[in-house]
Write a protein that holds these residues in place. Sequence first.
Motif, short mmCIF file in Angstrom:
data_model
loop_
_atom_site.label_atom_id
_atom_site.label_comp_id
_atom_site.label_asym_id
_atom_site.label_seq_id
_atom_site.Cartn_x
_atom_site.Cartn_y
_atom_site.Cartn_z
N CYS A 93 0.85 -1.18 0.00
CA CYS A 93 0.00 0.00 0.00
C CYS A 93 0.89 1.24 0.00
N ALA A 94 0.48 2.25 -0.73
CA ALA A 94 1.25 3.49 -0.82
C ALA A 94 0.32 4.68 -0.75
N ALA A 95 0.80 5.77 -0.13
CA ALA A 95 -0.01 6.98 0.02
C ALA A 95 0.76 8.19 -0.48
N ARG A 96 0.01 9.17 -0.98
CA ARG A 96 0.64 10.40 -1.46
C ARG A 96 -0.16 11.60 -1.01
N GLU A 97 0.54 12.72 -0.78
CA GLU A 97 -0.11 13.92 -0.27
C GLU A 97 -0.69 14.72 -1.42
N SER A 98 -1.68 14.14 -2.03
CA SER A 98 -2.38 14.76 -3.13
C SER A 98 -3.83 14.31 -3.08
N ARG A 99 -4.68 15.12 -3.68
CA ARG A 99 -6.09 14.71 -3.72
C ARG A 99 -6.29 13.57 -4.71
N TRP A 100 -5.44 13.57 -5.74
CA TRP A 100 -5.68 12.66 -6.85
C TRP A 100 -4.79 11.43 -6.82
#
Length: 121
Positions: A93-100
Motif C-alpha cells: 500500500c502506498a499513500a501520497r499527499e495529493s487529492r488525486w
Amino acid sequence: QVQVVESGGGLVQAGGSLRLSCEASGRTYATAWFRQAPGKEREFVAAISRFGSTTNLADTVKGRFTISRDNAKNTVYLQMNSLKPEDTAVYFCAARESRWASSRRDEYAYWGQGTQVTVSS
C-alpha cells in the motif's frame, strides 16, 4: 512520519477471495496498491483518490478487484475476487499527499512493508 500498515494477506485457492486493508496515520491521502512477484518489478494494481471519487484499476485485475475507502477509519480496502495463481505477490500500500490518485510508483512517498498473497492452483 506517516506510517502505512497493510493487513489481510494469506493463502487462498484459485477462484477464492481476499480483502486487504491499508491504514495510514495522520490525515487522508490518495492511496494505491502495488504488487511485486518474485523476480519481477513492482507493478500498479489499483488506486483511489483522497475522497474516493475516482478509482483506477490495472487491466489485469479489472472485473475482479475493487478498491474502496472508509475515511472515518482512515482505511483503504482492496477486495480481490476470482483470484488466480498469477496474482501471487507481495502487495504494498502506498499513500501520497495529493487529492488525486496515480498509477505511477514514483509519485508515492509513503509505503507499507507489504503483505503476502499466495494463490494456489
